[in-house]
Design an enzyme around this catalytic site. Sequence first.
Site, mmCIF file in Angstrom:
data_model
loop_
_atom_site.group_PDB
_atom_site.id
_atom_site.type_symbol
_atom_site.label_atom_id
_atom_site.label_comp_id
_atom_site.label_asym_id
_atom_site.label_seq_id
_atom_site.Cartn_x
_atom_site.Cartn_y
_atom_site.Cartn_z
ATOM 1 N N ASP A 7 13.902 4.743 11.505
ATOM 2 C CA ASP A 7 12.837 4.054 12.237
ATOM 3 C C ASP A 7 11.884 5.104 12.797
ATOM 4 O O ASP A 7 12.204 5.805 13.760
ATOM 5 C CB ASP A 7 13.453 3.230 13.365
ATOM 6 C CG ASP A 7 12.432 2.444 14.157
ATOM 7 O OD1 ASP A 7 11.214 2.601 13.914
ATOM 8 O OD2 ASP A 7 12.844 1.668 15.048
ATOM 9 N N ILE A 8 10.697 5.201 12.204
ATOM 10 C CA ILE A 8 9.765 6.260 12.585
ATOM 11 C C ILE A 8 9.076 5.982 13.918
ATOM 12 O O ILE A 8 8.311 6.825 14.407
ATOM 13 C CB ILE A 8 8.730 6.517 11.465
ATOM 14 C CG1 ILE A 8 8.118 5.222 10.924
ATOM 15 C CG2 ILE A 8 9.400 7.261 10.315
ATOM 16 C CD1 ILE A 8 7.031 4.636 11.719
ATOM 17 N N ASN B 124 1.669 4.823 7.348
ATOM 18 C CA ASN B 124 1.271 3.544 6.769
ATOM 19 C C ASN B 124 2.082 2.359 7.285
ATOM 20 O O ASN B 124 1.635 1.228 7.194
ATOM 21 C CB ASN B 124 1.420 3.645 5.238
ATOM 22 C CG ASN B 124 1.282 2.315 4.538
ATOM 23 O OD1 ASN B 124 0.176 1.797 4.365
ATOM 24 N ND2 ASN B 124 2.414 1.734 4.134
ATOM 25 N N LYS C 217 -4.624 -0.847 15.956
ATOM 26 C CA LYS C 217 -5.376 -0.151 14.911
ATOM 27 C C LYS C 217 -6.561 0.625 15.499
ATOM 28 O O LYS C 217 -6.903 1.700 15.007
ATOM 29 C CB LYS C 217 -5.850 -1.148 13.855
ATOM 30 C CG LYS C 217 -4.731 -1.703 12.979
ATOM 31 C CD LYS C 217 -4.003 -0.601 12.236
ATOM 32 C CE LYS C 217 -3.073 -1.137 11.155
ATOM 33 N NZ LYS C 217 -2.325 -0.059 10.471
ATOM 34 N N THR D 141 -1.440 -7.336 0.210
ATOM 35 C CA THR D 141 -0.118 -6.933 0.660
ATOM 36 C C THR D 141 0.559 -8.136 1.300
ATOM 37 O O THR D 141 -0.048 -9.210 1.428
ATOM 38 C CB THR D 141 -0.195 -5.794 1.697
ATOM 39 O OG1 THR D 141 -0.768 -6.312 2.919
ATOM 40 C CG2 THR D 141 -1.069 -4.647 1.191
ATOM 41 N N TYR E 124 -2.690 -6.476 17.009
ATOM 42 C CA TYR E 124 -2.884 -5.684 15.791
ATOM 43 C C TYR E 124 -4.207 -4.914 15.864
ATOM 44 O O TYR E 124 -4.262 -3.719 15.565
ATOM 45 C CB TYR E 124 -2.868 -6.622 14.593
ATOM 46 C CG TYR E 124 -3.107 -5.962 13.256
ATOM 47 C CD1 TYR E 124 -2.094 -5.270 12.607
ATOM 48 C CD2 TYR E 124 -4.343 -6.066 12.626
ATOM 49 C CE1 TYR E 124 -2.312 -4.682 11.365
ATOM 50 C CE2 TYR E 124 -4.572 -5.479 11.387
ATOM 51 C CZ TYR E 124 -3.544 -4.795 10.763
ATOM 52 O OH TYR E 124 -3.774 -4.212 9.541
ATOM 53 N N ASP F 110 11.044 3.758 4.443
ATOM 54 C CA ASP F 110 10.891 2.311 4.646
ATOM 55 C C ASP F 110 12.168 1.761 5.265
ATOM 56 O O ASP F 110 13.276 2.110 4.835
ATOM 57 C CB ASP F 110 10.604 1.583 3.333
ATOM 58 C CG ASP F 110 9.908 0.254 3.558
ATOM 59 O OD1 ASP F 110 8.684 0.183 3.350
ATOM 60 O OD2 ASP F 110 10.591 -0.706 3.960
ATOM 61 N N LEU G 223 0.813 -1.209 0.000
ATOM 62 C CA LEU G 223 0.000 0.000 0.000
ATOM 63 C C LEU G 223 0.852 1.267 0.000
ATOM 64 O O LEU G 223 0.555 2.233 -0.711
ATOM 65 C CB LEU G 223 -0.921 0.011 1.218
ATOM 66 C CG LEU G 223 -2.173 -0.862 1.122
ATOM 67 C CD1 LEU G 223 -2.778 -1.060 2.508
ATOM 68 C CD2 LEU G 223 -3.195 -0.262 0.173
#
Length: 306
Positions: free
Chosen positions: A76-77, A103, A178, A208, A174, A41, A22
Amino acid sequence: MTPSTALCAGRVAVVTGAGRGLGRAHALAFAAEGAKVVVNDLGVGLDGSGGGAGPAQRVVEEIRAAGGEAVAHHGDIATADGAKSLVATALDSFGRLDTLVNNAGFLRDRMLVNLDEDDWDAVTRVHLRGHFLPLKHAAAHWRAEAKAGRVPEARVVNTGSGAGLLGSVGQGCYSAAKAGIVALTLVAAAEMGRYGVQVNAIAPAARTRMTEETFAETMAAPAEGAFDAMAPENVSPLVVWLGSGACAGVSGRVFEAEAGRITVMEGWRPGPTADKGARWSPAEAGAAASELLAAADAPLPVYGAR
């Protein structure tokens, strides 16, 4: 690269987790609409292990080969330094930041009784903290701009999931992460509107690395020539619009995006209510709750990760 409508001409977009899936589709779509793109990334595996510069750099090269402008960011965000450098990369490379698309993420699916603390921490770290920190540093920049009299036309698009809206068996961490992203989106939209920032979220369904094995039958590619309903590129047009100036006045919203379908998701709203005007006994509370449940809409079914 010739923009199809130049919807994002002059804008600078940052997309995290943009080396594949994505994120890659979003980065290419923004570039096709005239945006300059920071492609973030780490190049990690499906479970977050490993890493490398290759995926992000390949997307940058795709954009440049088509005539667009892009730079890679490999930080690394989910760390303060990585998120800060992400914003700095946009400002240093292109002189501005207009759109942030959060994302990045990965999976470590386990039933709750088999879910280790380390897996919980790793998944919530990349999804939830990996949304919070880039948003924090981007918002600080936009607030400073607004206070200096340069009110931005800034946009944030967060990535939620159907799992975070309705739950998903085997994906407790997860789903929780989210769901947290949706709540974070609502708070950020309320706090940052005064500074010219609009914040929305999507719950996408697409093929994905995170879905093609878990939901292999649903995500299978169609016969040649047929519409590929699960292609990640189907989700990106909505993301680009939400990241553009064209969506003025849209903030604090959650959209499902799948195939050719876009749905505005409506969250918790008051349903049937009973008020005794005094304290209930447990038996009375149970009887009242049972009556309310009989008058309420049936809950939606639980389905897989999106």
